[in-house]
Write a protein that holds these residues in place. Structure first.
Motif, PDB file in Angstrom:
ATOM      1  N   VAL A 107       0.856  -1.190   0.000  1.00  0.00           N
ATOM      2  CA  VAL A 107       0.000   0.000   0.000  1.00  0.00           C
ATOM      3  C   VAL A 107       0.892   1.240   0.000  1.00  0.00           C
ATOM      4  O   VAL A 107       1.767   1.380   0.855  1.00  0.00           O
ATOM      5  N   VAL A 108       0.674   2.137  -0.961  1.00  0.00           N
ATOM      6  CA  VAL A 108       1.425   3.389  -1.003  1.00  0.00           C
ATOM      7  C   VAL A 108       0.570   4.581  -0.590  1.00  0.00           C
ATOM      8  O   VAL A 108       1.090   5.653  -0.316  1.00  0.00           O
ATOM      9  N   ARG A 109      -0.757   4.350  -0.530  1.00  0.00           N
ATOM     10  CA  ARG A 109      -1.645   5.412  -0.052  1.00  0.00           C
ATOM     11  C   ARG A 109      -2.976   4.814   0.396  1.00  0.00           C
ATOM     12  O   ARG A 109      -3.517   3.915  -0.249  1.00  0.00           O
ATOM     13  N   ALA A 110      -3.487   5.335   1.495  1.00  0.00           N
ATOM     14  CA  ALA A 110      -4.835   5.010   1.963  1.00  0.00           C
ATOM     15  C   ALA A 110      -5.569   6.327   2.132  1.00  0.00           C
ATOM     16  O   ALA A 110      -5.062   7.247   2.782  1.00  0.00           O
ATOM     17  N   LEU A 111      -6.732   6.443   1.515  1.00  0.00           N
ATOM     18  CA  LEU A 111      -7.524   7.666   1.603  1.00  0.00           C
ATOM     19  C   LEU A 111      -8.950   7.302   1.970  1.00  0.00           C
ATOM     20  O   LEU A 111      -9.607   6.521   1.270  1.00  0.00           O
ATOM     21  N   ILE A 112      -9.402   7.836   3.096  1.00  0.00           N
ATOM     22  CA  ILE A 112     -10.775   7.621   3.551  1.00  0.00           C
ATOM     23  C   ILE A 112     -11.348   8.968   3.933  1.00  0.00           C
ATOM     24  O   ILE A 112     -10.727   9.719   4.685  1.00  0.00           O
ATOM     25  N   HIS A 113     -12.515   9.268   3.407  1.00  0.00           N
ATOM     26  CA  HIS A 113     -13.221  10.485   3.798  1.00  0.00           C
ATOM     27  C   HIS A 113     -14.699  10.148   3.879  1.00  0.00           C
ATOM     28  O   HIS A 113     -15.342   9.871   2.872  1.00  0.00           O
ATOM     29  N   ILE A 114     -15.195  10.126   5.091  1.00  0.00           N
ATOM     30  CA  ILE A 114     -16.599   9.824   5.342  1.00  0.00           C
ATOM     31  C   ILE A 114     -17.187  10.998   6.099  1.00  0.00           C
ATOM     32  O   ILE A 114     -16.699  11.359   7.170  1.00  0.00           O
ATOM     33  N   LYS A 115     -18.191  11.606   5.513  1.00  0.00           N
ATOM     34  CA  LYS A 115     -18.878  12.726   6.144  1.00  0.00           C
ATOM     35  C   LYS A 115     -20.312  12.301   6.385  1.00  0.00           C
ATOM     36  O   LYS A 115     -21.079  12.117   5.444  1.00  0.00           O
ATOM     37  N   LEU A 143      -7.570   2.450  -1.593  1.00  0.00           N
ATOM     38  CA  LEU A 143      -6.188   2.071  -1.322  1.00  0.00           C
ATOM     39  C   LEU A 143      -5.438   2.088  -2.641  1.00  0.00           C
ATOM     40  O   LEU A 143      -5.965   1.632  -3.659  1.00  0.00           O
ATOM     41  N   THR A 144      -4.232   2.610  -2.613  1.00  0.00           N
ATOM     42  CA  THR A 144      -3.376   2.580  -3.795  1.00  0.00           C
ATOM     43  C   THR A 144      -2.228   1.630  -3.503  1.00  0.00           C
ATOM     44  O   THR A 144      -1.556   1.762  -2.477  1.00  0.00           O
ATOM     45  N   PHE A 145      -2.043   0.672  -4.405  1.00  0.00           N
ATOM     46  CA  PHE A 145      -1.016  -0.355  -4.257  1.00  0.00           C
ATOM     47  C   PHE A 145       0.063  -0.172  -5.314  1.00  0.00           C
ATOM     48  O   PHE A 145      -0.224   0.242  -6.447  1.00  0.00           O
ATOM     49  N   ARG A 146       1.292  -0.518  -4.959  1.00  0.00           N
ATOM     50  CA  ARG A 146       2.369  -0.601  -5.935  1.00  0.00           C
ATOM     51  C   ARG A 146       2.684  -2.073  -6.120  1.00  0.00           C
ATOM     52  O   ARG A 146       2.996  -2.772  -5.161  1.00  0.00           O
ATOM     53  N   TYR A 147       2.556  -2.524  -7.359  1.00  0.00           N
ATOM     54  CA  TYR A 147       2.841  -3.909  -7.699  1.00  0.00           C
ATOM     55  C   TYR A 147       4.204  -4.002  -8.381  1.00  0.00           C
ATOM     56  O   TYR A 147       4.877  -2.997  -8.586  1.00  0.00           O
ATOM     57  N   SER A 148       4.578  -5.182  -8.766  1.00  0.00           N
ATOM     58  CA  SER A 148       5.873  -5.375  -9.421  1.00  0.00           C
ATOM     59  C   SER A 148       5.982  -4.502 -10.668  1.00  0.00           C
ATOM     60  O   SER A 148       4.975  -4.127 -11.280  1.00  0.00           O
ATOM     61  N   GLU A 149       7.211  -4.200 -11.019  1.00  0.00           N
ATOM     62  CA  GLU A 149       7.519  -3.339 -12.159  1.00  0.00           C
ATOM     63  C   GLU A 149       6.903  -1.949 -12.013  1.00  0.00           C
ATOM     64  O   GLU A 149       6.545  -1.311 -13.002  1.00  0.00           O
ATOM     65  N   ASP A 150       6.750  -1.487 -10.772  1.00  0.00           N
ATOM     66  CA  ASP A 150       6.273  -0.142 -10.450  1.00  0.00           C
ATOM     67  C   ASP A 150       4.868   0.177 -10.980  1.00  0.00           C
ATOM     68  O   ASP A 150       4.539   1.329 -11.243  1.00  0.00           O
ATOM     69  N   VAL A 151       4.041  -0.836 -11.140  1.00  0.00           N
ATOM     70  CA  VAL A 151       2.650  -0.636 -11.544  1.00  0.00           C
ATOM     71  C   VAL A 151       1.873  -0.172 -10.310  1.00  0.00           C
ATOM     72  O   VAL A 151       1.927  -0.797  -9.252  1.00  0.00           O
ATOM     73  N   VAL A 152       1.140   0.945 -10.452  1.00  0.00           N
ATOM     74  CA  VAL A 152       0.364   1.502  -9.349  1.00  0.00           C
ATOM     75  C   VAL A 152      -1.112   1.440  -9.714  1.00  0.00           C
ATOM     76  O   VAL A 152      -1.505   1.863 -10.804  1.00  0.00           O
ATOM     77  N   GLU A 153      -1.926   0.884  -8.804  1.00  0.00           N
ATOM     78  CA  GLU A 153      -3.368   0.788  -9.030  1.00  0.00           C
ATOM     79  C   GLU A 153      -4.118   1.206  -7.779  1.00  0.00           C
ATOM     80  O   GLU A 153      -3.703   0.893  -6.666  1.00  0.00           O
ATOM     81  N   THR A 154      -5.249   1.895  -7.977  1.00  0.00           N
ATOM     82  CA  THR A 154      -6.102   2.317  -6.867  1.00  0.00           C
ATOM     83  C   THR A 154      -7.372   1.476  -6.882  1.00  0.00           C
ATOM     84  O   THR A 154      -7.965   1.267  -7.938  1.00  0.00           O
ATOM     85  N   GLU A 155      -7.738   0.995  -5.694  1.00  0.00           N
ATOM     86  CA  GLU A 155      -8.925   0.147  -5.561  1.00  0.00           C
ATOM     87  C   GLU A 155      -9.814   0.694  -4.461  1.00  0.00           C
ATOM     88  O   GLU A 155      -9.332   1.147  -3.436  1.00  0.00           O
ATOM     89  N   ASP A 156     -11.130   0.648  -4.690  1.00  0.00           N
ATOM     90  CA  ASP A 156     -12.085   1.031  -3.660  1.00  0.00           C
ATOM     91  C   ASP A 156     -12.094  -0.041  -2.584  1.00  0.00           C
ATOM     92  O   ASP A 156     -12.000  -1.235  -2.873  1.00  0.00           O
TER      93      ASP A 156
END
Length: 159
Positions: A107-115, A143-156
């Protein structure tokens, strides 16, 4: 160390928040932004048992007068939900993330915003980087993940 967990299915009305294992209520807003560059924002705004409004750093401040309630979901209902957990001492290096009790890696980023409600307070004034927040956001959790070969993907998280 404190533990913040959010259980839900992506709908605000089907979301429960737990602090150190107990379900809490009276929450107005939660904002968590963690990234690999050292950003660590974890704020909660809630109405306390004394009807006062509190804004706290989740992993640094004592959450006084917090409302503890009985669990909202049965075991069967919980099985149909996602459970996202942050176990932290208030620093990036002392933070572990879990999804459905399985530790997350990459995980390279976690973003949560609940209002939960519209409020006109200065809640997000505590943030260092204000430009990352969409003031109209009601329920965002990714959540944003970094996978092999520097592939970055964001998932809900909750979908």
């Amino acid at each position: 160390m404190a533990v913040l967990s959010i259980e839900g299915n992506g709908l605000l009305e089907k979301t429960a928040v737990y602090y150190n294992g107990s379900q809490i209520s009276g929450i107005k807003e939660i904002f968590v932004n963690l990234d690999e560059d050292g950003t660590f924002d974890a704020l909660i705004q809630y109405e306390g048992t004394d009807k006062e409004l509190y804004t706290k750093q989740v992993f640094e401040d004592y959450l006084n007068n917090i409302k503890i309630v009985s669990p909202s979901f049965t075991e069967e209902e919980s099985k149909m939900m996602q459970l996202f957990t942050i176990d932290s001492d208030g620093s990036i290096s002392g933070t572990t993330l879990f999804l459905n009790e399985e530790q997350l890696e990459g995980v390279v980023r976690a973003l949560i915003h609940i209002k939960a409600t519209k409020n006109e307070s200065n809640f997000l004034s505590f943030l260092k980087k204000k430009d990352i927040v969409d003031s109209e956001t009601i329920f965002k959790a990714s959540l944003t993940f970094r996978y092999s070969e520097d592939v970055v993907e964001t998932e809900d998280i909750f979908l």
